[in-house]
Design a protein around this motif. Structure first.
Motif, short mmCIF file in Angstrom:
data_model
loop_
_atom_site.label_atom_id
_atom_site.label_comp_id
_atom_site.label_asym_id
_atom_site.label_seq_id
_atom_site.Cartn_x
_atom_site.Cartn_y
_atom_site.Cartn_z
N LEU A 1 0.84 -1.19 0.00
CA LEU A 1 0.00 0.00 0.00
C LEU A 1 0.88 1.24 0.00
CD1 LEU A 1 -2.65 -1.08 2.68
CD2 LEU A 1 -2.84 -1.25 0.18
N GLY A 2 0.65 2.11 -0.96
CA GLY A 2 1.48 3.30 -1.06
C GLY A 2 2.94 2.98 -1.26
N GLY A 3 3.21 1.82 -1.87
CA GLY A 3 4.59 1.40 -2.10
C GLY A 3 5.27 0.81 -0.88
N VAL A 4 4.50 0.55 0.18
CA VAL A 4 5.05 0.04 1.44
C VAL A 4 4.38 -1.28 1.80
CG1 VAL A 4 5.33 0.52 3.91
CG2 VAL A 4 5.53 2.38 2.25
N ASN A 5 5.15 -2.25 2.27
CA ASN A 5 4.59 -3.52 2.71
C ASN A 5 4.01 -3.36 4.12
OD1 ASN A 5 5.38 -4.92 0.37
ND2 ASN A 5 7.41 -5.34 1.22
#
Length: 300
Positions: A138-142
């Motif tokens: 999500l949003g480039g974050v795990n």
């Protein structure tokens, strides 16, 4: 605004004291994600205006974590799977908060008439749910939504394994102590979930209220004091039961909330519900207002 890696922390008024909470924001290149909406509404509105929010994640349904969902009309809104259906109805929320248990249908009707409409709107706009223990990008974050029941049945703590960060929300280390006072709260589950948080491979623990951000050793030490409040409550309640107090007398003392605040209906409701849980844990039941022994005790 404090930032840990890509995770921005947005404060609520008065150090995010209830009825507010901290929010987390992740500004990815293709997706902007907000976790909980209890932060300062002006800050949230500015954030939405300047950067935008595509997805709102609620850790659970309580108003201090969902009350400003309505500020993001274009965003998707998710909550945990267990609370998804329940949170869409006033009746479901009333039962989970102990209103029906303590006051019946008439109490639910009165309570519903006094709920802020913005909170009802914020819950009614939830249109999806996330799965527990599954890694999302999500949003480039795990992020993994850990199932950590006790505060509520569906409560989750978002865990960011790549950064060693966990948002502990209402495992908040405040002097008030653990809150499990809805009918969907559970003391033993609260303790088990707290122990799970301590076992995580994490270095940074972000609480939802007041205390703020802890490093690992600080959090572990704070948790010992925090959980010890449960035993303190046990001891106080046991003392009064041994003195012969009935349920109405016991719930008017002010064990969870200050005595002078129990005139507020919802605080009175939570006081009663919380004391019921401790009585059961100690091996008692409430029968026609009297406190009687059960044949066993849940206390561990």
């Amino acid at each position: 605004m404090q930032q840990i890696g890509p995770i921005q922390i947005i404060e609520g008024p008065h150090k995010s004291k209830v009825p507010y909470s901290r929010s987390l924001y992740i500004e990815g290149s293709h997706e902007k994600v907000l976790i909980d909406t209890g932060a300062d509404p002006h800050s949230l509105q500015q954030l939405n205006k300047q950067s935008g929010v595509d997805l709102v994640i609620n850790t659970h349904y309580h108003p201090d974590h969902t009350c400003h969902n309505y500020l993001f009309p274009k965003a998707e809104k998710w909550i945990n799977k267990i609370e998804y259906q329940m949170s869409l109805t006033v009746e479901g929320i009333a039962k989970a908060n102990g209103v029906y248990q303590e006051w019946g249908s008439a109490g639910v009707k009165e309570w519903a008439e006094n709920i802020p409409q913005t909170w009802i709107q914020s819950l009614s706009e939830i249109n999806g749910y996330y799965e527990y223990e599954k890694e999302y990008r999500l949003g480039g974050v795990n992020v993994i939504f850990l199932h950590t029941p006790g505060h509520t049945k569906g409560f989750t703590c978002p865990y960011f394994p790549d950064f060693g960060v966990v948002f502990t929300g209402d495992y908040d280390m405040t002097t008030f102590g653990p809150w499990y006072n809805g009918t969907d709260g559970n003391i033993d589950e609260f303790i088990s979930s707290a122990q799970r948080l301590l076992s995580l491979d994490a270095n940074t623990f972000i609480t939802g209220h007041q205390k703020g951000t802890f490093q690992k050793d600080e959090f572990h030490e704070a948790m010992k004091k925090y959980l010890s409040i449960i035993d303190q409550r046990d001891n106080v309640i046991e003392k009064y039961v041994q003195q012969g107090l009935d349920f109405e007398e016991l719930t008017s003392i002010g064990i969870f909330y200050p005595k002078n605040t129990l005139e507020h209906s919802i605080l009175n409701t939570w006081e009663r519900s919380g004391i019921r849980k401790h009585l059961h844990r100690l091996g008692y039941k409430v029968e026609n207002g009297a406190i009687k022994h059960l044949v066993y005790s849940n206390k561990k």
